[in-house]
Design a protein around this motif. Structure first.
Motif, PDB file in Angstrom:
ATOM      1  N   VAL A   5      44.035 -88.424  27.294  1.00  6.99           N
ATOM      2  CA  VAL A   5      44.518 -87.872  28.491  1.00  6.99           C
ATOM      3  C   VAL A   5      43.445 -87.339  29.256  1.00  6.99           C
ATOM      4  CG1 VAL A   5      46.395 -86.326  29.488  1.00  6.99           C
ATOM      5  CG2 VAL A   5      46.932 -87.967  27.572  1.00  6.99           C
ATOM      6  N   ARG A   6      43.361 -87.826  30.542  1.00  3.65           N
ATOM      7  CA  ARG A   6      42.403 -87.134  31.572  1.00  3.65           C
ATOM      8  C   ARG A   6      43.033 -86.708  32.705  1.00  3.65           C
ATOM      9  NH1 ARG A   6      37.228 -88.634  29.727  1.00  3.65           N
ATOM     10  NH2 ARG A   6      37.728 -89.973  27.912  1.00  3.65           N
ATOM     11  N   LYS A   7      42.548 -85.477  33.151  1.00  5.24           N
ATOM     12  CA  LYS A   7      43.075 -84.786  34.567  1.00  5.24           C
ATOM     13  C   LYS A   7      42.068 -84.036  35.107  1.00  5.24           C
ATOM     14  CE  LYS A   7      46.406 -83.463  37.298  1.00  5.24           C
ATOM     15  NZ  LYS A   7      46.860 -84.382  38.233  1.00  5.24           N
ATOM     16  N   THR A   8      41.936 -84.404  36.329  1.00 10.64           N
ATOM     17  CA  THR A   8      40.754 -83.567  37.272  1.00 10.64           C
ATOM     18  C   THR A   8      41.789 -82.826  38.332  1.00 10.64           C
ATOM     19  OG1 THR A   8      40.512 -85.472  38.600  1.00 10.64           O
ATOM     20  CG2 THR A   8      39.083 -85.022  36.725  1.00 10.64           C
ATOM     21  N   PHE A   9      41.235 -81.802  38.904  1.00  8.02           N
ATOM     22  CA  PHE A   9      41.609 -81.030  40.113  1.00  8.02           C
ATOM     23  C   PHE A   9      40.370 -81.217  40.948  1.00  8.02           C
ATOM     24  CE2 PHE A   9      44.576 -79.304  36.784  1.00  8.02           C
ATOM     25  CZ  PHE A   9      45.878 -79.660  37.433  1.00  8.02           C
ATOM     26  N   GLY A  10      40.233 -81.700  41.840  1.00  7.46           N
ATOM     27  CA  GLY A  10      38.770 -81.784  42.590  1.00  7.46           C
ATOM     28  C   GLY A  10      37.826 -82.061  41.586  1.00  7.46           C
ATOM     29  N   SER A  11      36.768 -81.132  41.570  1.00  8.02           N
ATOM     30  CA  SER A  11      35.824 -81.398  40.639  1.00  8.02           C
ATOM     31  C   SER A  11      35.783 -80.869  39.179  1.00  8.02           C
ATOM     32  CB  SER A  11      34.479 -80.818  41.236  1.00  8.02           C
ATOM     33  OG  SER A  11      34.676 -79.473  41.439  1.00  8.02           O
ATOM     34  N   VAL A  12      36.914 -80.244  38.911  1.00 11.15           N
ATOM     35  CA  VAL A  12      37.262 -79.588  37.962  1.00 11.15           C
ATOM     36  C   VAL A  12      37.859 -80.537  36.809  1.00 11.15           C
ATOM     37  CG1 VAL A  12      38.375 -77.926  36.346  1.00 11.15           C
ATOM     38  CG2 VAL A  12      37.574 -77.297  38.641  1.00 11.15           C
ATOM     39  N   GLN A  13      37.293 -80.857  35.734  1.00 10.23           N
ATOM     40  CA  GLN A  13      37.780 -81.602  34.488  1.00 10.23           C
ATOM     41  C   GLN A  13      38.703 -80.742  33.734  1.00 10.23           C
ATOM     42  OE1 GLN A  13      36.513 -85.155  34.211  1.00 10.23           O
ATOM     43  NE2 GLN A  13      38.185 -85.718  33.296  1.00 10.23           N
ATOM     44  N   ALA A  14      39.848 -80.739  34.045  1.00 10.35           N
ATOM     45  CA  ALA A  14      40.943 -79.787  33.456  1.00 10.35           C
ATOM     46  C   ALA A  14      41.267 -80.530  31.836  1.00 10.35           C
ATOM     47  CB  ALA A  14      42.262 -79.682  34.030  1.00 10.35           C
ATOM     48  N   LEU A  15      41.449 -81.780  31.752  1.00  5.42           N
ATOM     49  CA  LEU A  15      41.689 -82.482  30.397  1.00  5.42           C
ATOM     50  C   LEU A  15      40.560 -83.676  30.544  1.00  5.42           C
ATOM     51  CD1 LEU A  15      45.486 -82.680  30.118  1.00  5.42           C
ATOM     52  CD2 LEU A  15      43.863 -81.053  29.240  1.00  5.42           C
ATOM     53  N   ASP A  16      39.790 -83.592  29.349  1.00  8.83           N
ATOM     54  CA  ASP A  16      38.675 -84.741  29.275  1.00  8.83           C
ATOM     55  C   ASP A  16      38.652 -85.547  27.939  1.00  8.83           C
ATOM     56  OD1 ASP A  16      36.205 -85.737  29.862  1.00  8.83           O
ATOM     57  OD2 ASP A  16      35.160 -84.083  29.359  1.00  8.83           O
ATOM     58  N   GLY A  17      40.103 -86.103  28.004  1.00 16.38           N
ATOM     59  CA  GLY A  17      40.118 -87.158  26.805  1.00 16.38           C
ATOM     60  C   GLY A  17      40.968 -86.427  25.992  1.00 16.38           C
ATOM     61  N   VAL A  18      42.108 -85.925  25.841  1.00 12.71           N
ATOM     62  CA  VAL A  18      42.898 -85.403  24.816  1.00 12.71           C
ATOM     63  C   VAL A  18      43.637 -86.329  24.153  1.00 12.71           C
ATOM     64  CG1 VAL A  18      44.745 -83.631  24.380  1.00 12.71           C
ATOM     65  CG2 VAL A  18      42.951 -82.990  25.975  1.00 12.71           C
ATOM     66  N   SER A  19      43.625 -86.739  22.716  1.00 13.02           N
ATOM     67  CA  SER A  19      44.319 -87.484  22.063  1.00 13.02           C
ATOM     68  C   SER A  19      45.006 -86.604  20.849  1.00 13.02           C
ATOM     69  CB  SER A  19      43.611 -88.642  21.390  1.00 13.02           C
ATOM     70  OG  SER A  19      42.987 -89.218  22.489  1.00 13.02           O
TER      71      SER A  19
END
Ligand code: ADP
Ligand code: MG
Length: 253
Positions: A10-24
């Motif tokens: 799971v990946r999620k960004t807010f603008g330039s912030v990588q809030a979730l960077d590949g969560v499994s």
């Protein structure tokens, strides 16, 4: 054991912030997962994605066997309608750091609001169930109190009862005790401990490492949007393998 939540890359960004960077991760029914980690590591975002308060950028989440937010037809994915999302969201109950009860409703009115207005259940039945839930969280005597007449810990216990009234399949807790005065934390943790013993599946973001050690089946340490370390509480909290985990635990204790 059946997984009730499955997250895959799971990946999620807010603008330039990588809030979730590949969560499994996978969580089986009836288990308690505690998520710990420094501020800004993506813990809240992860819970909010499970509960569809945020939409993920890529990867996939399944809750109770259903793909969250999308319908698959052949090899195509279609976004669910708002009504379908609302239905899916009922699978999980969420408890926030701030209790956000309806200030103009009493404890019991807060608890029956969802069952009556959203789930269209009979008011008398909802009230019976709410009375039982108030008893479960130790607040039977406060059924007619307004939030302003309750302590923070009592309000949080009403918030837990309110979430449970929707009969969720799992409960998500986002730092439920971190806004409370220290002397009020214990009662809320006790309610959560009982809930865990009753077999409720729970994902708990918390800085209460004692609670995590005692109640969690598994602990995940997150940093910078990723899972750094996971395992039984003894391994992650007492004998962490990663330096970042050690530093975090030393700072919290
Ligand atoms: P945690 O709960 O671990 O403290 P969060 O999930 O709240 O972390 O935040 C992860 C990162 O995403 C942080 O850098 C935070 O500032 C950012 N973030 C979270 N929500 C938003 C938002 N709605 N808009 C912009 N940035 C956000
Ligand atoms: Mg947070």
């Amino acid at each position: 054991m059946t997984p009730i939540v499955v997250a895959a890359d799971v990946r999620k960004t807010f603008g330039s912030v990588q809030a979730l960077d590949g969560v499994s991760i996978e969580i089986s029914t009836g288990r308690v997962l505690c998520i710990v980690g420094p501020s800004g590591s993506g813990k809240s975002t992860f819970l909010r994605c499970i509960n569809q308060l945020e939409r993920i950028d890529s990867g996939a989440i399944w809750v109770d066997g259903e793909l969250v937010g999308y319908r698959r037809v052949g090899d195509k994915l279609y976004e669910l309608t708002d009504a379908e999302v609302a239905r899916q969201r009922l699978a999980s109950g969420m408890v926030f750091q701030r209790f956000n009860l309806f200030q103009h409703l009493t404890a019991i009115e807060n608890i029956i609001e969802g069952p009556v207005t959203v789930q269209k259940r009979r008011r008398s039945e909802a009230i019976d169930e709410a009375v039982a839930l108030l008893d479960q969280v130790g607040l039977a005597a406060k059924r007619d109190a307004y939030p302003s007449e309750l302590s923070g810990g009592q309000q949080q216990r009403v918030a837990i009862a309110r979430a449970l009234a929707m009969r969720p399949k799992l409960m998500l807790f986002d730092e439920p005790t971190s806004a409370l005065d220290p002397e009020l934390v214990g009662d809320v943790l006790a309610v959560m401990r009982n809930l865990a013993s009753s077999g409720m599946t729970m994902i708990v973001v918390t800085h209460e490492l004692g609670f995590a050690r005692e109640v969690a089946n598994e602990v995940v340490f997150m940093d910078q949007g990723a899972i750094v370390e996971r395992g039984p509480p003894q391994d992650v909290l007492v004998h962490p393998q990663q330096q970042r985990t050690r530093d975090f635990i030393a700072a919290v204790l």
